[in-house]
Design an enzyme around this catalytic site. Structure first.
Site, PDB file in Angstrom:
ATOM      1  N   GLU A   1     -70.682  22.421 -39.019  1.00  0.00           N
ATOM      2  CA  GLU A   1     -71.430  21.347 -38.359  1.00  0.00           C
ATOM      3  C   GLU A   1     -70.580  20.138 -37.989  1.00  0.00           C
ATOM      4  OE1 GLU A   1     -74.874  20.326 -40.706  1.00  0.00           O
ATOM      5  OE2 GLU A   1     -75.656  22.362 -40.663  1.00  0.00           O
TER       6      GLU A   1
ATOM      7  N   GLU B   1     -76.836  29.160 -41.677  1.00  0.00           N
ATOM      8  CA  GLU B   1     -77.692  28.354 -42.571  1.00  0.00           C
ATOM      9  C   GLU B   1     -79.108  28.360 -42.034  1.00  0.00           C
ATOM     10  OE1 GLU B   1     -76.590  24.269 -43.424  1.00  0.00           O
ATOM     11  OE2 GLU B   1     -74.508  24.858 -43.758  1.00  0.00           O
TER      12      GLU B   1
HETATM   13  O1  IFM Z   1     -76.995  20.393 -47.132  1.00  0.00           O
HETATM   14  C1  IFM Z   1     -76.752  20.477 -45.759  1.00  0.00           C
HETATM   15  C2  IFM Z   1     -75.479  21.238 -45.505  1.00  0.00           C
HETATM   16  O2  IFM Z   1     -74.394  20.668 -46.133  1.00  0.00           O
HETATM   17  C3  IFM Z   1     -75.187  21.273 -44.007  1.00  0.00           C
HETATM   18  N1  IFM Z   1     -76.334  21.747 -43.278  1.00  0.00           N
HETATM   19  C4  IFM Z   1     -77.618  21.155 -43.555  1.00  0.00           C
HETATM   20  C5  IFM Z   1     -77.880  21.189 -45.064  1.00  0.00           C
HETATM   21  C6  IFM Z   1     -79.247  20.571 -45.381  1.00  0.00           C
HETATM   22  O3  IFM Z   1     -79.289  19.238 -44.977  1.00  0.00           O
END
Ligand code: IFM
Length: 444
Positions: free
Chosen positions: A166, A359
């Site tokens: 990200e 994710e």
């Molecule tokens: O915890 C974060 C992660 O580090 C990166 N993506 C989003 C998750 C939830 O906010």
């Protein structure tokens, strides 16, 4: 020690549709959020940021977090019993810089291999060494050197790699708005941070290829942008937001170009850097949580999802109504995952390699977390619909294995399939852990 397990495991009686053979099932974590053991590594920008009062909502630090550094065998046992194929974790660059730091990842990778769980490391998940700065181009070169060191050490057992997590959030939250480390509020002057991370990604792909890697991706966060109305000013604002969050990070990687008007704002020899940034990938990782509704600016600062969006931004984020929300206030919209994947298929065509959802998850309190089961159930069905619509998706990783340090929110947001008691560090699998284990068994 693993405590008793939550008892209920089902939110729906309808089995999850069957995913293709070879589909990769996994869960994700990141180093800073779970490892602890800060005394065994050099500081990162997150340590510095956390130490300044007022940045972390509950005043906590990640000094111990889940103490995964010491308790990793227990966590690997949880992964094995869950039945996942793969574990996405991140490697802490500040730890690798410290004497003996890589030994920890050596041990972790060995433990995973013994448990039959495929290690999938992310090489940067926001915990930049405190001595470095993404405003400097040189950081991209340093990153490639660090990646080469890691690949040399772990490449005999790791075959699937993720360069960055990200970069959009790290740029936006960390350097434009100041809600994350390193806490800068540069607004659009933060664009070099995006460019240097993207360059670092491309250089890392080259370093990994040089070390023989053949299975490389990135984990970019994406979500559909929904205009607040069909009025031209809302459409324009939504389009701008879509460029900022989605296309700014996908176009250079997949198409070798910045969205119109952006390249001129970037530092250095952008055309030549874009050739590096667009090094071909074996797959493209998408972190998906929720869509965003966006309209024209409203002339005032807006508090949204734990962020303050200043009035001078050329857009304003709006509430999405008519959907349940997580404890974080994020709307639960599984069908937007199908929409996102179809948009990517249409936008990037044959330039889009196979996709992996790197994710997806939600924050909810409680061990009997039926809301999480329902969230995951809905998103897996939405993912399957994207497959049926012809999107080539090859894997799905739940965020997250453990409750952990949720950045500026501290320990207040619980994303884990496994509950962590942050006093005793006891792990307790939640109902969603049992549910996912059953889903994976049924998938075979
Ligand atoms: O915890 C974060 C992660 O580090 C990166 N993506 C989003 C998750 C939830 O906010």
């Amino acid at each position: 020690m693993i405590a008793r397990m939550a008892t209920t495991t089902r939110a729906t009686n309808n089995p999850i549709p069957r995913f293709p053979d070879g589909f990769l099932w996994g869960v994700s974590t990141s180093a800073h959020q779970i490892e602890g053991a800060v005394d065994k590594r050099e500081p990162s920008v997150w340590d510095t940021f956390t130490a300044e009062p007022g940045h972390i909502k509950d005043g906590s630090t990640a000094a111990v977090a889940c103490d995964h550094y010491h308790r990793y065998p227990e966590d690997v046992a949880l992964l094995r019993d869950l039945g996942v194929d793969a574990y996405r974790f991140s490697i802490s660059w500040p730890r690798v810089n410290s004497p003996g730091g890589l030994d920890f990842y050596d041990r972790l990778v060995d433990e995973l291999c013994t448990a039959g769980v495929r290690p999938v490391p992310t090489l940067f998940h926001w915990d930049l060494p405190a001595s470095l700065d993404w405003m400097n181009r040189d950081t991209a070169e340093r990153f490639a050197e660090y990646v080469a060191v890691v690949a040399d050490r772990l490449g005999d057992r790791v075959d699937k790699w993720i360069t960055l997590n990200e970069p959009a959030e790290h740029t936006l939250f960390g350097h434009a708005l100041g809600a994350h480390a390193p806490g800068r509020q540069l607004l659009f002057d933060a664009l070099p941070v995006a460019h240097h991370q993207l360059l670092a990604h491309g250089l890392a792909v080259r370093a990994l290829r040089a070390a023989g890697a053949t299975d490389i991706g990135i984990a970019n966060s994406h979500g559909p942008t929904w205009p607040a109305s069909q009025e031209p000013e809302d459409l324009e604002a939504a389009d701008f937001y879509d460029v900022l969050l989605n296309r700014l990070f996908a176009d250079p990687v997949l198409l070798g170009q910045y969205p119109e008007g952006i390249g001129d704002l970037m530092p250095g020899d952008v055309e030549s850097d874009l050739k590096v940034i667009a090094e071909p990938l074996d797959w493209y990782g998408i972190n998906y949580y929720a869509p965003t509704k966006v309209g024209a600016p409203q002339g005032a600062d807006i508090e949204f999802g734990g962020l303050t969006m200043p009035a001078e931004l050329p857009f304003s984020v709006r509430e999405i109504e008519g959907h349940p929300v997580t404890d974080f206030g994020w709307p639960v919209v599984p069908e937007a995952l199908t929409e996102l994947l179809e948009t990517f298929r249409d936008r990037y065509g044959d330039r889009l390699p196979p996709v992996v959802i790197t994710e997806n998850g939600c924050s909810y309190e409680g061990l009997e977390d039926q809301e999480r089961i329902s969230y995951l159930d809905g998103h897996l069905r939405a993912l399957h619909r994207a497959l049926e619509a012809g999107v080539d998706v090859r894997g799905y990783f739940v965020w997250s294995l453990l409750d952990n340090f949720e950045w500026a929110e501290g320990y207040a947001r619980r994303f884990g399939l496994v509950h962590v008691d942050f006093e005793t560090l006891e792990r307790t699998p939640k109902a969603s852990y049992g549910w996912l284990r059953d889903v994976l068994r049924a998938q075979g």
